[in-house]
Design a protein around this motif. Structure first.
Motif, PDB file in Angstrom:
ATOM      1  N   ALA A   1       0.828  -1.209   0.000  1.00 55.76           N
ATOM      2  CA  ALA A   1       0.000   0.000   0.000  1.00 55.76           C
ATOM      3  C   ALA A   1       0.859   1.254   0.000  1.00 55.76           C
ATOM      4  CB  ALA A   1      -0.937  -0.002   1.211  1.00 55.76           C
ATOM      5  N   THR A   2       1.897   1.260   0.798  1.00 56.37           N
ATOM      6  CA  THR A   2       2.767   2.428   0.869  1.00 56.37           C
ATOM      7  C   THR A   2       3.521   2.623  -0.445  1.00 56.37           C
ATOM      8  OG1 THR A   2       3.024   2.033   3.242  1.00 56.37           O
ATOM      9  CG2 THR A   2       4.568   3.555   2.224  1.00 56.37           C
ATOM     10  N   GLY A   3       4.003   1.544  -1.014  1.00 56.02           N
ATOM     11  CA  GLY A   3       4.675   1.633  -2.307  1.00 56.02           C
ATOM     12  C   GLY A   3       3.757   2.137  -3.400  1.00 56.02           C
ATOM     13  N   PHE A   4       2.505   1.707  -3.352  1.00 54.68           N
ATOM     14  CA  PHE A   4       1.535   2.140  -4.351  1.00 54.68           C
ATOM     15  C   PHE A   4       1.268   3.638  -4.248  1.00 54.68           C
ATOM     16  CE2 PHE A   4      -2.845   2.972  -5.688  1.00 54.68           C
ATOM     17  CZ  PHE A   4      -2.782   2.544  -7.004  1.00 54.68           C
ATOM     18  N   VAL A   5       0.967   4.121  -3.045  1.00 53.17           N
ATOM     19  CA  VAL A   5       0.637   5.546  -2.905  1.00 53.17           C
ATOM     20  C   VAL A   5       1.857   6.433  -3.122  1.00 53.17           C
ATOM     21  CG1 VAL A   5      -1.342   5.164  -1.398  1.00 53.17           C
ATOM     22  CG2 VAL A   5       0.870   5.665  -0.386  1.00 53.17           C
ATOM     23  N   ALA A   6       3.044   5.954  -2.758  1.00 57.63           N
ATOM     24  CA  ALA A   6       4.256   6.750  -2.938  1.00 57.63           C
ATOM     25  C   ALA A   6       4.791   6.651  -4.368  1.00 57.63           C
ATOM     26  CB  ALA A   6       5.334   6.308  -1.953  1.00 57.63           C
ATOM     27  N   GLY A   7       4.400   5.591  -5.078  1.00 54.52           N
ATOM     28  CA  GLY A   7       4.906   5.384  -6.428  1.00 54.52           C
ATOM     29  C   GLY A   7       6.382   5.023  -6.433  1.00 54.52           C
ATOM     30  N   MET A   8       6.827   4.372  -5.358  1.00 57.71           N
ATOM     31  CA  MET A   8       8.244   4.020  -5.224  1.00 57.71           C
ATOM     32  C   MET A   8       8.387   2.666  -4.534  1.00 57.71           C
ATOM     33  SD  MET A   8       9.817   7.574  -3.726  1.00 57.71           S
ATOM     34  CE  MET A   8      11.474   7.244  -4.292  1.00 57.71           C
ATOM     35  N   ASN A   9       9.579   2.105  -4.656  1.00 63.37           N
ATOM     36  CA  ASN A   9       9.909   0.945  -3.844  1.00 63.37           C
ATOM     37  C   ASN A   9      10.039   1.402  -2.396  1.00 63.37           C
ATOM     38  OD1 ASN A   9      10.079  -0.883  -6.009  1.00 63.37           O
ATOM     39  ND2 ASN A   9      12.205  -0.321  -6.396  1.00 63.37           N
ATOM     40  N   ILE A  10       9.760   0.495  -1.473  1.00 62.98           N
ATOM     41  CA  ILE A  10       9.819   0.818  -0.058  1.00 62.98           C
ATOM     42  C   ILE A  10      10.976   0.079   0.579  1.00 62.98           C
ATOM     43  CG2 ILE A  10       8.587   0.696   2.160  1.00 62.98           C
ATOM     44  CD1 ILE A  10       7.402   2.670   0.070  1.00 62.98           C
ATOM     45  N   GLU A  11      11.753   0.805   1.378  1.00 64.38           N
ATOM     46  CA  GLU A  11      12.847   0.225   2.155  1.00 64.38           C
ATOM     47  C   GLU A  11      12.479   0.384   3.627  1.00 64.38           C
ATOM     48  OE1 GLU A  11      17.382   1.291   3.311  1.00 64.38           O
ATOM     49  OE2 GLU A  11      16.812   1.596   1.226  1.00 64.38           O
ATOM     50  N   PRO A  12      12.011  -0.696   4.260  1.00 61.29           N
ATOM     51  CA  PRO A  12      11.642  -0.571   5.678  1.00 61.29           C
ATOM     52  C   PRO A  12      12.875  -0.482   6.567  1.00 61.29           C
ATOM     53  CG  PRO A  12      11.378  -2.836   4.948  1.00 61.29           C
ATOM     54  CD  PRO A  12      11.782  -2.032   3.739  1.00 61.29           C
ATOM     55  N   CYS A  13      12.772   0.341   7.580  1.00 59.83           N
ATOM     56  CA  CYS A  13      13.807   0.488   8.608  1.00 59.83           C
ATOM     57  C   CYS A  13      13.153   0.178   9.950  1.00 59.83           C
ATOM     58  CB  CYS A  13      14.358   1.908   8.634  1.00 59.83           C
ATOM     59  SG  CYS A  13      15.041   2.455   7.051  1.00 59.83           S
ATOM     60  N   ILE A  14      13.864  -0.499  10.821  1.00 55.88           N
ATOM     61  CA  ILE A  14      13.338  -0.881  12.138  1.00 55.88           C
ATOM     62  C   ILE A  14      13.316   0.336  13.062  1.00 55.88           C
ATOM     63  CG2 ILE A  14      13.811  -2.250  14.211  1.00 55.88           C
ATOM     64  CD1 ILE A  14      13.013  -4.121  12.149  1.00 55.88           C
ATOM     65  N   ALA A  15      12.216   0.507  13.770  1.00 49.69           N
ATOM     66  CA  ALA A  15      12.106   1.547  14.787  1.00 49.69           C
ATOM     67  C   ALA A  15      11.196   1.039  15.902  1.00 49.69           C
ATOM     68  CB  ALA A  15      11.542   2.832  14.197  1.00 49.69           C
ATOM     69  N   MET A  16      11.459   1.470  17.125  1.00 50.29           N
ATOM     70  CA  MET A  16      10.604   1.091  18.245  1.00 50.29           C
ATOM     71  C   MET A  16       9.215   1.675  18.023  1.00 50.29           C
ATOM     72  SD  MET A  16      13.006   1.523  21.627  1.00 50.29           S
ATOM     73  CE  MET A  16      13.107   3.284  21.433  1.00 50.29           C
ATOM     74  N   PRO A  17       8.162   0.947  18.380  1.00 43.72           N
ATOM     75  CA  PRO A  17       6.792   1.452  18.190  1.00 43.72           C
ATOM     76  C   PRO A  17       6.572   2.825  18.808  1.00 43.72           C
ATOM     77  CG  PRO A  17       6.729  -0.842  18.860  1.00 43.72           C
ATOM     78  CD  PRO A  17       8.164  -0.400  18.962  1.00 43.72           C
ATOM     79  N   GLU A  18       7.156   3.073  19.971  1.00 44.38           N
ATOM     80  CA  GLU A  18       6.939   4.354  20.650  1.00 44.38           C
ATOM     81  C   GLU A  18       7.608   5.526  19.938  1.00 44.38           C
ATOM     82  OE1 GLU A  18      10.427   4.355  24.016  1.00 44.38           O
ATOM     83  OE2 GLU A  18       8.708   3.023  24.304  1.00 44.38           O
ATOM     84  N   ASN A  19       8.543   5.246  19.021  1.00 43.14           N
ATOM     85  CA  ASN A  19       9.230   6.319  18.304  1.00 43.14           C
ATOM     86  C   ASN A  19       8.553   6.706  16.990  1.00 43.14           C
ATOM     87  OD1 ASN A  19      11.122   6.438  20.292  1.00 43.14           O
ATOM     88  ND2 ASN A  19      12.734   5.396  19.156  1.00 43.14           N
ATOM     89  N   ILE A  20       7.517   5.977  16.642  1.00 44.75           N
ATOM     90  CA  ILE A  20       6.854   6.265  15.358  1.00 44.75           C
ATOM     91  C   ILE A  20       5.630   7.129  15.599  1.00 44.75           C
ATOM     92  CG2 ILE A  20       5.733   5.248  13.349  1.00 44.75           C
ATOM     93  CD1 ILE A  20       7.519   2.793  13.819  1.00 44.75           C
TER      94      ILE A  20
END
Length: 134
Positions: free
Chosen positions: A115-134
């Motif tokens: 979904a994110t790749g579709f709306v952004a029109g780009m490939n997505i590179e996920p990065c790890i982050a703690m839930p509380e930091n997002i």
């Protein structure tokens, strides 16, 4: 019977479960919460580490960048509508090599990546982050 069609309850965060097992801890597959923030807390507790250390372990295990603090990159933020970011609990953090980098505590959520790749029109590179930091 193959695993795909198994009658067993699927593991919501199998990648988190596998890390815990690889660290030598016995854990039942269905004992991990289906809420990502709770699952992180449970995993950190099981491993006797902080959530930040858990993020580092996940980063190393799955070869993903770990983001301990998020800085606003307005060009990245403009690529993902706020309702998508809130729905999937992600935060766009930058663009590198034609890929949108996103901070997420669930880097293997296929629906989110698509979904994110579709709306952004780009490939997505996920990065790890703690839930509380997002």
């Amino acid at each position: 019977m193959d695993n795909y069609h198994s009658s067993e309850t699927p593991i919501t965060y199998k990648w988190l479960y596998l890390l815990i097992r690889e660290q030598g801890h016995n854990i039942e597959p269905d004992s991990i919460s289906t809420d990502i923030a709770e699952a992180w807390g449970e995993a950190a507790e099981k491993l006797s580490v902080t959530q930040e250390r858990l993020g580092e372990l996940l980063s190393h295990r799955y070869d993903l960048e770990y983001i301990s603090s998020i800085k606003d990159d307005y060009s990245a933020l403009a690529l993902v509508p706020e309702h998508i970011a809130r729905r999937y609990h992600i935060y766009p953090v930058g663009v590198e090599d034609q890929a949108l980098q996103i901070a997420t505590s669930d880097p293997f959520d296929i629906e989110m990546l698509m979904a994110t790749g579709f709306v952004a029109g780009m490939n997505i590179e996920p990065c790890i982050a703690m839930p509380e930091n997002i």
